[in-house]
Scaffold this motif. Structure first.
Motif, mmCIF file in Angstrom:
data_model
loop_
_atom_site.group_PDB
_atom_site.id
_atom_site.type_symbol
_atom_site.label_atom_id
_atom_site.label_comp_id
_atom_site.label_asym_id
_atom_site.label_seq_id
_atom_site.Cartn_x
_atom_site.Cartn_y
_atom_site.Cartn_z
ATOM 1 N N PRO A 193 -3.809 6.036 -17.924
ATOM 2 C CA PRO A 193 -5.244 5.790 -18.031
ATOM 3 C C PRO A 193 -5.874 5.224 -16.761
ATOM 4 O O PRO A 193 -7.084 5.305 -16.588
ATOM 5 N N ASP A 194 -5.078 4.631 -15.894
ATOM 6 C CA ASP A 194 -5.623 4.046 -14.681
ATOM 7 C C ASP A 194 -5.716 5.102 -13.564
ATOM 8 O O ASP A 194 -4.704 5.610 -13.115
ATOM 9 N N ALA A 244 -11.281 12.807 -19.494
ATOM 10 C CA ALA A 244 -11.433 13.549 -18.239
ATOM 11 C C ALA A 244 -10.070 13.866 -17.636
ATOM 12 O O ALA A 244 -9.850 14.959 -17.108
ATOM 13 N N ARG A 245 -9.148 12.916 -17.728
ATOM 14 C CA ARG A 245 -7.837 13.143 -17.156
ATOM 15 C C ARG A 245 -7.105 14.262 -17.882
ATOM 16 O O ARG A 245 -6.498 15.128 -17.268
ATOM 17 N N ALA A 259 1.114 -4.348 -20.456
ATOM 18 C CA ALA A 259 -0.319 -4.238 -20.183
ATOM 19 C C ALA A 259 -0.784 -2.825 -20.546
ATOM 20 O O ALA A 259 0.040 -1.919 -20.662
ATOM 21 N N PRO A 260 -2.105 -2.613 -20.711
ATOM 22 C CA PRO A 260 -2.592 -1.298 -21.141
ATOM 23 C C PRO A 260 -2.174 -0.138 -20.239
ATOM 24 O O PRO A 260 -2.014 0.983 -20.721
ATOM 25 N N ARG A 288 1.632 2.976 -6.593
ATOM 26 C CA ARG A 288 1.641 2.886 -8.052
ATOM 27 C C ARG A 288 2.879 3.598 -8.589
ATOM 28 O O ARG A 288 3.718 4.039 -7.811
ATOM 29 N N ASP A 289 2.951 3.752 -9.904
ATOM 30 C CA ASP A 289 4.187 4.232 -10.520
ATOM 31 C C ASP A 289 4.671 5.595 -10.027
ATOM 32 O O ASP A 289 5.849 5.895 -10.140
ATOM 33 N N ASN A 290 3.779 6.434 -9.537
ATOM 34 C CA ASN A 290 4.252 7.733 -9.076
ATOM 35 C C ASN A 290 4.545 7.711 -7.583
ATOM 36 O O ASN A 290 5.644 8.035 -7.165
#
Lengths: 323, 449
Positions: free
Chosen positions: B387-388, A308-309, A112-113, B56-58
């Protein structure tokens, strides 16, 4: 010919084939197929060995690799490809954060993305240095912290240097994720259509199909190596920044050029990221000197959130560098 | 005289064991409701995957692992204190040994459930035994927790036997269902209180208590090493094991003070748990708070003084008032300043203020564990770039809240049930006044108060 003999023969052939490929005489992926087509029993062909000697081999001994090395499943996948020690070299001067390696990997492994087995970080070494893009696969460490902590042996180190996850074995305790200092591992958080538990097609080498509630990560695509193909990220990179190869052969390639591993590391000051942790990664980086693209180029094709990140990340790094 | 007092005490506790008050049922039902909410949350997590939690992953383990460490800490502390009190023949401590043992046992049952909630493939739990790998700290922990569970259960049972034997006789004339009467008979194990039986039981309890002390220290150290063995800034620290054991003892004493307060009001045994108990335990709490402050300070000062990038980023995060700053400050105030103000100085020192301090200490130690877990996981060496945005910061969802609440509810329910089953005070144990005891081959005579 018995199965065992055939296997032996296959292995030998495979080695020879690998030699040929890496020596750069033949180059390219499809070449063995071409040879295969023209092969006759008695014909001999001249090839260059790694130490620069020209030798003659039987042309019939060169034949299509996929047919002779099926992707192993279950316990067999825990044995490495004999005689191999896979390495990756990433030339940071060439990376422009095109994110094609990520996309290629995601497509190849049905991700997934937000599941990034390969991710591109942004680093800045000191206050004078320009920031640079830093692609990060799994480092397939020779002293892997993740393998040490796995309570069921679901993740393992093979003789060819690859660290794989067997998701049929994984209980999803996530300890390996927290143990990896490079954040290379991800968890499959929810159900997806592409997931399938205990699928007969599954092999730790292909890592497909994945399973919910288990751990996934970059697998160095050993299934593709068996076919004589390069990993998805390597072939996806438009800049040719990622080199993949075999340390025993001392050869790495980005699909276009094939170079010597030791020489490249020596001449271009190649390094392992955070080698002070003692994990002994199999991935080397070439420092971002004389960059082909300015850092900003990598921000162009990002969405607002990603941009932004990365700005946030750059702020943190600037703070660490004291400005 | 002693016997009379004991019989008197039993008569006072008897109504509760026969038919508890209306409030008891109301509280029990409320807890049952919370528990069912937890079951629903678990069902959702099981079917929808771990994605519906804030993990989440972290931050791969969030509130669950904090609950796990916290509850196991309380459990180990309970067992540790009770074993030490038993071995040291501290007579005044006898009345609350039962409470210690009870919460130790309850926390030890509920705690490990939280580690199971962190596991993605619960149907593969058997793999832990089918393909065990001894080099994994998880395997160490499983062995430690299981050993501890067995030892604690055995020890708890031993402390129960005398009272259960008494109950099996007393229950004949008591108003309760037949299965309970039968259960007492079975659990009394033929104990009738002969001299030989008492001598054997005392010896066995001495042995068990001396085994339990090292076991819980080893078990909790192993739990600390589950994190300490990770190559992570903030975890890879030598102080972790002793720090964990100390914090466990600290939280255990705080919980003991609170439970003493609750049971003295609930069971109306103010004459047993006198104010003196709160003062003595309060001083214990103060002493532990000093050591806790010392350990915590030592941990932070060493990482702060010579900062590496990774640790300084972590410290920035923990001390930033936009992130964990208030929690960090509150931990310090609740766990070190409050005990000094309310217990250290004589002006505010009252049983009530000591209980008040203990409540805040418990809260502070929970936050302390949270600060050890979550910010560290949010600060890997390589800054998170997924990105999330849900991946940057951990925010628990209703699932985690529901399951945490359910855990507390289950603990309360178990406590309610167990105190209905056996008297909250070790009556038989308290009856034994003057007696000769042997420690390391030295005969001592305990004194009556």
């Amino acid at each position: 010919m018995s199965d065992k003999d055939k296997q032996k023969q296959d292995r030998r052939n495979f080695l020879k084939n690998g030699l040929l490929l890496s020596a750069g005489v033949l180059g390219g992926v499809g070449i063995s197929e071409k040879l295969m087509a023209s092969a006759t029993v008695s014909e001999k062909v001249k090839v260059l060995t790694t130490d620069g000697k020209l030798i003659e081999v039987d042309k019939s001994s060169i034949y299509n690799t996929p047919a002779c090395t099926p992707v192993p499943k279950g316990e067999d996948a825990r044995k490495g490809i004999p005689g191999r020690k896979f390495v990756m070299v990433i030339d940071l001067a060439k990376c422009a954060n095109a994110r094609k390696c990520i996309e290629g990997c995601q497509e190849g492994h049905n991700l997934a993305p937000n599941q990034e087995w390969m991710s591109v970080n942004s680093l800045k070494d000191n206050q004078y240095a320009e920031p640079y893009w830093f692609p990060k696969p799994c480092y397939h460490c020779d002293n892997p912290s993740c393998v040490k902590v796995c309570p069921v042996g679901a993740t393992f180190k093979r003789t060819d240097g690859v660290v794989l996850v067997d998701v049929d074995r994984c209980i999803g305790c996530k300890f390996c994720i927290s143990a990896c200092p490079y954040s290379a591992r991800i968890f499959n958080w929810g159900p997806r259509d592409v997931y399938e538990a205990n699928s007969p097609d599954y092999s730790p080498e292909t890592s497909v199909p994945g399973q919910e509630g288990t751990v996934g990560k970059c697998d160095f695509c050993p299934d593709r190596s068996r076919e004589g193909k390069l990993p998805y990220c390597v072939i996806s990179c438009p800049m040719g920044a990622i080199y993949f190869g075999d340390a025993h052969e001392d050869a790495i390639t980005n699909g276009e050029e094939t170079v010597r591993l030791a020489e490249t590391i020596e001449n271009k000051a190649g390094y392992q990221y955070m080698r002070n942790l003692g994990t002994r990664p199999s991935v080397y980086y070439l420092p971002p000197v004389n960059k082909s693209f300015p850092y900003e180029r990598g921000l162009e094709n990002l969405n607002e959130e990603q941009k932004a990140r990365y700005e946030e990340v750059l702020n943190i790094e600037n703070k660490q560098n004291g400005n | 005289m002693e016997t009379k007092k004991s019989t008197d005490l039993f008569l006072r506790l008897r109504p509760h064991m026969e038919k508890p008050s209306k409030d008891w049922y109301v509280l029990f039902l409320t807890c049952a409701l919370l528990l069912s909410w937890g079951f629903y949350a678990f069902y959702r997590q099981f079917t929808d995957g771990h994605g519906i939690t804030g993990m989440r992953d972290n931050v791969v383990w969030g509130v669950y692992i904090v609950n796990f460490i916290y509850l196991l800490g309380l459990s180990y502390a309970g067992a540790l204190i009770s074993a030490i009190f038993h071995l040291a023949r501290i007579e005044w401590g006898k009345p609350f040994i039962r409470i210690l043992e009870l919460f130790s046992f309850i926390c030890l049952i509920i705690g490990p459930i939280y580690i199971l909630l962190c596991i993605g493939k619960l149907d593969r739990l058997l793999y832990l035994f089918m393909y065990p790998r001894l080099q994994s700290p998880i395997t160490w922990d499983i062995i430690a927790i299981m050993t501890d569970l067995v030892f604690c259960t055995v020890y708890l049972y031993m402390t129960f036997i005398k009272d259960i034997a008494k109950m099996s006789i007393a229950s004949e004339t008591m108003n309760m269902s037949n299965w309970r009467k039968k259960l007492y008979k079975i659990m009394a194990f033929g104990f009738t209180g002969t001299k030989q039986q008492i001598s054997y039981l005392d010896k066995a309890m001495d042995i068990m208590a001396s085994i339990i002390i090292p076991t819980v220290i080893v078990a909790y150290s192993l739990l600390a090493w589950l994190f300490g063995m990770n190559l992570r800034p903030g975890w890879n620290s030598t102080i972790f094991a002793p720090y964990f054991v100390l914090t466990a003892a600290f939280s255990g004493v705080a919980l003991l003070i609170i439970l003493l307060w609750i049971s003295r009001n609930l069971f109306k045994i103010k004459d047993i748990f006198t104010d003196k108990y709160f003062y003595i335990l309060g001083y214990g709490l103060l002493l532990l708070s000093f050591i806790f402050g010392y350990f915590t300070f030592s941990e932070y000062i060493t990482t702060w003084y010579n900062t590496q990038h990774a640790t300084s980023t972590l410290l920035d995060k923990v001390q930033d008032f936009d992130q964990y700053g208030y929690m960090y400050l509150a931990t310090w105030i609740f766990a070190t300043a409050l005990p000094i103000i309310f217990i250290g100085f004589p002006w505010f020192r009252k049983p009530k203020t000591i209980v008040f301090t203990a409540v805040f200490v418990l809260l502070a130690l929970y936050m302390n564990r949270y600060l050890i877990m979550v910010p560290v996981l949010e600060t890997p060496y390589l800054t998170i770039v997924n990105p999330d945005p849900a991946y940057y910061n951990y925010i628990p969802t209703w699932v985690e809240y529901a399951l945490s609440a359910a855990g507390i509810a289950a603990a309360v329910m178990l406590f309610m049930l167990l105190t209905k089953f056996v008297p909250i005070l070790p009556l038989e144990e308290m009856k034994e006044g003057k007696r000769k005891i042997k420690i390391f081959g030295i005969t001592l005579e305990t004194h009556e108060k």
